[in-house]
Design a protein around this motif. Structure first.
Motif, PDB file in Angstrom:
ATOM      1  N   LYS A 109      36.127  50.130  39.241  1.00 27.24           N
ATOM      2  CA  LYS A 109      36.484  48.985  38.401  1.00 27.24           C
ATOM      3  C   LYS A 109      37.916  49.077  37.883  1.00 27.24           C
ATOM      4  CE  LYS A 109      34.917  46.479  34.328  1.00 27.24           C
ATOM      5  NZ  LYS A 109      33.929  46.420  33.252  1.00 27.24           N
ATOM      6  N   ALA A 110      38.351  50.254  37.477  1.00 33.40           N
ATOM      7  CA  ALA A 110      39.708  50.417  36.936  1.00 33.40           C
ATOM      8  C   ALA A 110      40.772  50.103  37.984  1.00 33.40           C
ATOM      9  CB  ALA A 110      39.899  51.829  36.397  1.00 33.40           C
ATOM     10  N   SER A 111      40.525  50.477  39.242  1.00 33.92           N
ATOM     11  CA  SER A 111      41.522  50.228  40.279  1.00 33.92           C
ATOM     12  C   SER A 111      41.577  48.755  40.677  1.00 33.92           C
ATOM     13  CB  SER A 111      41.255  51.091  41.511  1.00 33.92           C
ATOM     14  OG  SER A 111      40.068  50.694  42.155  1.00 33.92           O
ATOM     15  N   LEU A 112      40.606  47.972  40.229  1.00 37.17           N
ATOM     16  CA  LEU A 112      40.586  46.536  40.528  1.00 37.17           C
ATOM     17  C   LEU A 112      41.211  45.709  39.402  1.00 37.17           C
ATOM     18  CD1 LEU A 112      37.044  46.253  42.134  1.00 37.17           C
ATOM     19  CD2 LEU A 112      39.266  46.147  43.296  1.00 37.17           C
ATOM     20  N   LYS A 113      41.645  46.365  38.338  1.00 40.97           N
ATOM     21  CA  LYS A 113      42.265  45.652  37.216  1.00 40.97           C
ATOM     22  C   LYS A 113      43.508  44.912  37.722  1.00 40.97           C
ATOM     23  CE  LYS A 113      43.906  46.316  32.509  1.00 40.97           C
ATOM     24  NZ  LYS A 113      42.954  45.587  31.722  1.00 40.97           N
ATOM     25  N   GLY A 114      43.586  43.632  37.418  1.00 36.64           N
ATOM     26  CA  GLY A 114      44.712  42.809  37.844  1.00 36.64           C
ATOM     27  C   GLY A 114      44.603  42.296  39.265  1.00 36.64           C
ATOM     28  N   LYS A 115      43.475  42.580  39.919  1.00 36.57           N
ATOM     29  CA  LYS A 115      43.261  42.112  41.294  1.00 36.57           C
ATOM     30  C   LYS A 115      42.121  41.101  41.330  1.00 36.57           C
ATOM     31  CE  LYS A 115      44.669  46.308  43.694  1.00 36.57           C
ATOM     32  NZ  LYS A 115      44.296  47.288  44.718  1.00 36.57           N
ATOM     33  N   THR A 116      42.143  40.272  42.342  1.00 33.93           N
ATOM     34  CA  THR A 116      41.024  39.369  42.615  1.00 33.93           C
ATOM     35  C   THR A 116      40.300  39.904  43.839  1.00 33.93           C
ATOM     36  OG1 THR A 116      42.229  37.461  41.746  1.00 33.93           O
ATOM     37  CG2 THR A 116      40.362  37.005  43.208  1.00 33.93           C
ATOM     38  N   VAL A 117      38.997  40.021  43.738  1.00 33.97           N
ATOM     39  CA  VAL A 117      38.168  40.444  44.867  1.00 33.97           C
ATOM     40  C   VAL A 117      37.724  39.174  45.595  1.00 33.97           C
ATOM     41  CG1 VAL A 117      36.038  41.588  45.590  1.00 33.97           C
ATOM     42  CG2 VAL A 117      37.362  42.505  43.664  1.00 33.97           C
ATOM     43  N   TYR A 118      38.051  39.088  46.885  1.00 33.57           N
ATOM     44  CA  TYR A 118      37.672  37.935  47.697  1.00 33.57           C
ATOM     45  C   TYR A 118      36.444  38.283  48.522  1.00 33.57           C
ATOM     46  CZ  TYR A 118      42.079  35.975  46.260  1.00 33.57           C
ATOM     47  OH  TYR A 118      43.118  35.481  45.505  1.00 33.57           O
ATOM     48  N   ILE A 119      35.454  37.398  48.455  1.00 30.62           N
ATOM     49  CA  ILE A 119      34.162  37.631  49.081  1.00 30.62           C
ATOM     50  C   ILE A 119      33.980  36.646  50.232  1.00 30.62           C
ATOM     51  CG2 ILE A 119      31.673  37.660  48.670  1.00 30.62           C
ATOM     52  CD1 ILE A 119      32.641  37.993  45.603  1.00 30.62           C
ATOM     53  N   LEU A 124      30.173  40.146  39.834  1.00 27.63           N
ATOM     54  CA  LEU A 124      31.383  40.927  39.568  1.00 27.63           C
ATOM     55  C   LEU A 124      32.093  40.436  38.310  1.00 27.63           C
ATOM     56  CD1 LEU A 124      32.734  41.352  43.211  1.00 27.63           C
ATOM     57  CD2 LEU A 124      31.717  43.115  41.759  1.00 27.63           C
ATOM     58  N   GLN A 125      32.149  39.129  38.131  1.00 32.45           N
ATOM     59  CA  GLN A 125      32.778  38.566  36.932  1.00 32.45           C
ATOM     60  C   GLN A 125      32.039  39.013  35.677  1.00 32.45           C
ATOM     61  OE1 GLN A 125      32.783  34.395  37.868  1.00 32.45           O
ATOM     62  NE2 GLN A 125      34.468  34.606  39.332  1.00 32.45           N
ATOM     63  N   ALA A 126      30.724  39.131  35.781  1.00 35.77           N
ATOM     64  CA  ALA A 126      29.906  39.532  34.631  1.00 35.77           C
ATOM     65  C   ALA A 126      30.241  40.949  34.156  1.00 35.77           C
ATOM     66  CB  ALA A 126      28.417  39.434  34.961  1.00 35.77           C
ATOM     67  N   ILE A 127      30.780  41.772  35.040  1.00 33.52           N
ATOM     68  CA  ILE A 127      31.160  43.127  34.633  1.00 33.52           C
ATOM     69  C   ILE A 127      32.684  43.267  34.499  1.00 33.52           C
ATOM     70  CG2 ILE A 127      29.070  44.221  35.519  1.00 33.52           C
ATOM     71  CD1 ILE A 127      30.769  45.198  37.923  1.00 33.52           C
ATOM     72  N   GLY A 128      33.366  42.125  34.419  1.00 33.26           N
ATOM     73  CA  GLY A 128      34.795  42.137  34.129  1.00 33.26           C
ATOM     74  C   GLY A 128      35.736  42.248  35.312  1.00 33.26           C
ATOM     75  N   ILE A 129      35.229  41.976  36.513  1.00 30.56           N
ATOM     76  CA  ILE A 129      36.079  42.018  37.710  1.00 30.56           C
ATOM     77  C   ILE A 129      36.325  40.591  38.170  1.00 30.56           C
ATOM     78  CG2 ILE A 129      36.211  42.740  40.129  1.00 30.56           C
ATOM     79  CD1 ILE A 129      34.422  45.139  39.346  1.00 30.56           C
ATOM     80  N   ASP A 130      37.589  40.218  38.347  1.00 31.27           N
ATOM     81  CA  ASP A 130      37.940  38.896  38.841  1.00 31.27           C
ATOM     82  C   ASP A 130      37.518  38.808  40.307  1.00 31.27           C
ATOM     83  OD1 ASP A 130      39.017  36.326  38.979  1.00 31.27           O
ATOM     84  OD2 ASP A 130      41.033  37.052  39.435  1.00 31.27           O
ATOM     85  N   ALA A 131      36.733  37.802  40.652  1.00 33.12           N
ATOM     86  CA  ALA A 131      36.228  37.661  42.021  1.00 33.12           C
ATOM     87  C   ALA A 131      36.020  36.195  42.339  1.00 33.12           C
ATOM     88  CB  ALA A 131      34.915  38.415  42.174  1.00 33.12           C
ATOM     89  N   GLU A 132      36.183  35.864  43.616  1.00 33.49           N
ATOM     90  CA  GLU A 132      35.919  34.504  44.066  1.00 33.49           C
ATOM     91  C   GLU A 132      35.627  34.494  45.562  1.00 33.49           C
ATOM     92  OE1 GLU A 132      39.997  32.241  44.790  1.00 33.49           O
ATOM     93  OE2 GLU A 132      39.910  33.091  42.773  1.00 33.49           O
ATOM     94  N   ALA A 160      45.104  41.733  45.395  1.00 36.99           N
ATOM     95  CA  ALA A 160      43.885  41.279  46.070  1.00 36.99           C
ATOM     96  C   ALA A 160      43.107  42.452  46.641  1.00 36.99           C
ATOM     97  CB  ALA A 160      44.249  40.312  47.194  1.00 36.99           C
ATOM     98  N   ALA A 161      41.807  42.256  46.722  1.00 37.68           N
ATOM     99  CA  ALA A 161      40.910  43.184  47.413  1.00 37.68           C
ATOM    100  C   ALA A 161      39.924  42.328  48.181  1.00 37.68           C
ATOM    101  CB  ALA A 161      40.184  44.079  46.414  1.00 37.68           C
ATOM    102  N   PHE A 162      39.579  42.750  49.381  1.00 37.68           N
ATOM    103  CA  PHE A 162      38.624  42.013  50.203  1.00 37.68           C
ATOM    104  C   PHE A 162      37.318  42.791  50.264  1.00 37.68           C
ATOM    105  CE2 PHE A 162      42.781  40.802  52.078  1.00 37.68           C
ATOM    106  CZ  PHE A 162      42.739  39.460  51.768  1.00 37.68           C
ATOM    107  N   LYS A 213      39.282  45.834  58.543  1.00 38.45           N
ATOM    108  CA  LYS A 213      40.222  46.818  57.997  1.00 38.45           C
ATOM    109  C   LYS A 213      41.320  47.137  59.005  1.00 38.45           C
ATOM    110  CE  LYS A 213      40.403  51.279  55.701  1.00 38.45           C
ATOM    111  NZ  LYS A 213      39.595  52.403  55.201  1.00 38.45           N
ATOM    112  N   LYS A 214      40.948  47.314  60.266  1.00 39.61           N
ATOM    113  CA  LYS A 214      41.922  47.618  61.315  1.00 39.61           C
ATOM    114  C   LYS A 214      42.953  46.489  61.448  1.00 39.61           C
ATOM    115  CE  LYS A 214      42.213  48.548  66.266  1.00 39.61           C
ATOM    116  NZ  LYS A 214      41.456  48.690  67.509  1.00 39.61           N
ATOM    117  N   ILE A 215      42.507  45.266  61.469  1.00 41.70           N
ATOM    118  CA  ILE A 215      43.404  44.120  61.627  1.00 41.70           C
ATOM    119  C   ILE A 215      44.301  43.960  60.388  1.00 41.70           C
ATOM    120  CG2 ILE A 215      43.546  41.610  61.897  1.00 41.70           C
ATOM    121  CD1 ILE A 215      42.639  43.115  64.443  1.00 41.70           C
ATOM    122  N   LEU A 216      43.719  44.067  59.200  1.00 39.59           N
ATOM    123  CA  LEU A 216      44.506  43.882  57.980  1.00 39.59           C
ATOM    124  C   LEU A 216      45.543  44.991  57.793  1.00 39.59           C
ATOM    125  CD1 LEU A 216      41.838  42.571  55.476  1.00 39.59           C
ATOM    126  CD2 LEU A 216      43.540  41.266  56.756  1.00 39.59           C
TER     127      LEU A 216
END
Length: 109
Positions: free
Chosen positions: A5-15, A30-38, A84-86, A105-108
């Motif tokens: 969670k700490a390493s995701l601070k300031g990032k949006t997780v894309y699902i 994820l939003q319920a535990i304080g992680i920005d996600a969409e 961002a995080a995927f 992961k390989k392509i990105l």
């Protein structure tokens, strides 16, 4: 998700939108535990074109669309990959789904 969670601070997780309702539910959890996600934006012609550009044709259609959705985000004006995080779920079994995360992961990278 290999990040805490700490390493995701300031990032949006894309699902990925493998199921729109599932992607929305995961974002809400994820939003319920304080992680920005969409969820990744809806698929369109650009999504498919980008996914096919980096595919051999042997991949199943959902894998091509999932990859294309992530790539489309990368092309969005002002998109900052450092903010961002995927999320790419894992699975076993006979379906190629178990290879999605390895392939994406390989392509990105």
């Amino acid at each position: 998700m290999n990040e805490d969670k700490a390493s995701l601070k300031g990032k949006t997780v894309y699902i990925p939108r493998m199921s729109y309702e599932g992607a929305r539910a995961m974002a809400a959890a994820l939003q319920a535990i304080g992680i920005d996600a969409e969820p990744v934006p809806p698929s369109d012609h650009t999504t498919l074109t980008l996914g096919k550009k980096y595919s051999s044709g042997d991949e199943c259609h959902p894998q091509t669309v999932t990859l294309g959705g992530f790539l489309k985000l990368l092309e969005k004006p002002g998109f900052d990959p450092k903010k961002a995080a995927f999320l790419m779920p894992l699975a076993g079994g006979p379906c190629r789904f178990g290879q999605y995360s390895v392939y994406v992961k390989k392509i990105l990278n």
